[in-house]
Design a protein around this motif. Structure first.
Motif, PDB file in Angstrom:
ATOM      1  N   TYR A   1      53.361   3.692   6.328  1.00 31.57           N
ATOM      2  CA  TYR A   1      52.865   3.807   4.748  1.00 31.57           C
ATOM      3  C   TYR A   1      51.853   5.107   4.693  1.00 31.57           C
ATOM      4  CZ  TYR A   1      49.267   3.591   1.377  1.00 31.57           C
ATOM      5  OH  TYR A   1      48.357   4.255   0.017  1.00 31.57           O
TER       6      TYR A   1
ATOM      7  N   PHE B   1      55.547   7.969  -3.918  1.00 32.02           N
ATOM      8  CA  PHE B   1      54.747   7.023  -4.278  1.00 32.02           C
ATOM      9  C   PHE B   1      54.995   5.972  -4.355  1.00 32.02           C
ATOM     10  CE2 PHE B   1      51.950  10.871  -5.446  1.00 32.02           C
ATOM     11  CZ  PHE B   1      50.835  10.938  -4.409  1.00 32.02           C
ATOM     12  N   ASP B   2      56.498   5.816  -5.065  1.00 30.72           N
ATOM     13  CA  ASP B   2      57.129   4.515  -4.936  1.00 30.72           C
ATOM     14  C   ASP B   2      57.305   3.995  -3.584  1.00 30.72           C
ATOM     15  OD1 ASP B   2      58.075   6.196  -7.210  1.00 30.72           O
ATOM     16  OD2 ASP B   2      59.843   6.281  -7.154  1.00 30.72           O
ATOM     17  N   LYS B   3      57.745   4.703  -2.496  1.00 34.08           N
ATOM     18  CA  LYS B   3      57.972   4.107  -1.088  1.00 34.08           C
ATOM     19  C   LYS B   3      56.648   2.785  -0.845  1.00 34.08           C
ATOM     20  CE  LYS B   3      62.667   6.055  -0.476  1.00 34.08           C
ATOM     21  NZ  LYS B   3      62.763   6.484   1.054  1.00 34.08           N
TER      22      LYS B   3
ATOM     23  N   ASP C   1      54.220   2.237  -1.789  1.00 35.97           N
ATOM     24  CA  ASP C   1      53.220   1.676  -3.049  1.00 35.97           C
ATOM     25  C   ASP C   1      53.596   0.053  -2.622  1.00 35.97           C
ATOM     26  OD1 ASP C   1      51.646   3.053  -4.608  1.00 35.97           O
ATOM     27  OD2 ASP C   1      52.750   2.777  -6.073  1.00 35.97           O
ATOM     28  N   ALA C   2      55.139   0.309  -2.082  1.00 37.90           N
ATOM     29  CA  ALA C   2      56.321  -1.010  -2.138  1.00 37.90           C
ATOM     30  C   ALA C   2      55.696  -1.898  -0.937  1.00 37.90           C
ATOM     31  CB  ALA C   2      57.815  -0.482  -1.708  1.00 37.90           C
ATOM     32  N   ASN C   3      54.391  -0.769   0.184  1.00 43.11           N
ATOM     33  CA  ASN C   3      53.634  -1.590   0.700  1.00 43.11           C
ATOM     34  C   ASN C   3      52.815  -2.505   0.565  1.00 43.11           C
ATOM     35  OD1 ASN C   3      55.156  -0.881   3.804  1.00 43.11           O
ATOM     36  ND2 ASN C   3      54.822   1.084   2.485  1.00 43.11           N
ATOM     37  N   TRP C   4      52.504  -2.646  -0.324  1.00 44.91           N
ATOM     38  CA  TRP C   4      51.189  -3.173  -1.233  1.00 44.91           C
ATOM     39  C   TRP C   4      51.663  -4.390  -1.806  1.00 44.91           C
ATOM     40  CZ3 TRP C   4      45.817  -2.011  -1.388  1.00 44.91           C
ATOM     41  CH2 TRP C   4      45.375  -0.450  -0.701  1.00 44.91           C
TER      42      TRP C   4
ATOM     43  N   ALA D   1      50.663  -3.123  -6.201  1.00 42.03           N
ATOM     44  CA  ALA D   1      50.471  -1.617  -5.816  1.00 42.03           C
ATOM     45  C   ALA D   1      48.893  -1.101  -6.768  1.00 42.03           C
ATOM     46  CB  ALA D   1      51.268  -0.441  -6.697  1.00 42.03           C
TER      47      ALA D   1
ATOM     48  N   ALA E   1      43.242   3.832  -5.719  1.00 40.84           N
ATOM     49  CA  ALA E   1      43.134   3.052  -4.213  1.00 40.84           C
ATOM     50  C   ALA E   1      42.539   3.782  -3.462  1.00 40.84           C
ATOM     51  CB  ALA E   1      44.742   3.471  -3.763  1.00 40.84           C
TER      52      ALA E   1
ATOM     53  N   ARG F   1      46.139   9.319  -0.041  1.00 37.00           N
ATOM     54  CA  ARG F   1      46.681   9.850  -1.506  1.00 37.00           C
ATOM     55  C   ARG F   1      46.462  11.680  -1.952  1.00 37.00           C
ATOM     56  NH1 ARG F   1      49.673   5.599  -3.827  1.00 37.00           N
ATOM     57  NH2 ARG F   1      49.429   3.639  -3.276  1.00 37.00           N
TER      58      ARG F   1
END
Length: 176
Positions: A74, A83-85, A87-90, A93, A99, A105
């Protein structure tokens, strides 16, 4: 002096009596408790000290990425401004600028980033646990300064139970 001795001695005896003796299983139970050779090696920590306690990370499949690796991946996505990738860890998002780890960030011109993660800690009493906390220490070097942060990321299993997702975070600056 005598008054102190009158209450100090019983307190010391009480403290000595409250020490927990280590749990030593009988020799026959130790051989039976060993996992088979084909069992995956996962973190052996458990939530409870009972015989039926599940491994800490049993809420996801055995081939799921380690929770520390989820946090490190992350952070790499954040540094690359992907940020797309990230946020995929959340699980959900966070909205822009909201955040719990907004300090990461907002980083720019990072020369070096070091993230140390400690062993996950259970944060619920479910069997298996569905909320773990990964303590982190972060050092960021920019052209002008070195920043340090300490905190945690809380993770939950994804709906398929195939990976951990970040539920929340808390990072605080560390002053030297």
């Amino acid at each position: 002096m005598r008054r102190v001795a009158c209450w100090l001695l019983p307190m010391l005896m009480l403290l000595g009596a409250c020490q927990r003796a280590p749990d030593v299983p009988p020799a026959a139970d130790v051989a039976a408790a060993k996992p088979p050779a084909a069992a995956p090696t996962r973190v052996a920590n458990s939530i409870l000290d009972g015989a039926d306690a599940l491994p800490l990370l049993a809420a996801v499949t055995a081939d799921a990425p380690d929770p520390g690796a989820v946090v490190r991946t992350y952070a790499v996505h954040l540094l690359r401004r992907e940020f797309d990738k990230a946020d995929a860890n959340w699980m959900i998002a966070p909205p822009p600028g909201r955040a719990d780890d907004a300090a990461l960030r907002g980083l720019r011109e990072v020369r070096d980033l070091k993230i140390n993660t400690d062993a996950p800690v259970p944060r619920d009493r479910q069997q298996p646990t569905h909320l773990i906390e990964v303590p982190v220490r972060i050092r960021v070097t920019t052209p002008s300064t070195t920043l340090r942060y300490k905190g945690w990321y809380r993770l939950v299993p994804n709906p398929q139970r195939s990976a951990w997702l970040i539920q929340s975070a808390n990072l605080q600056p560390v002053l030297d």
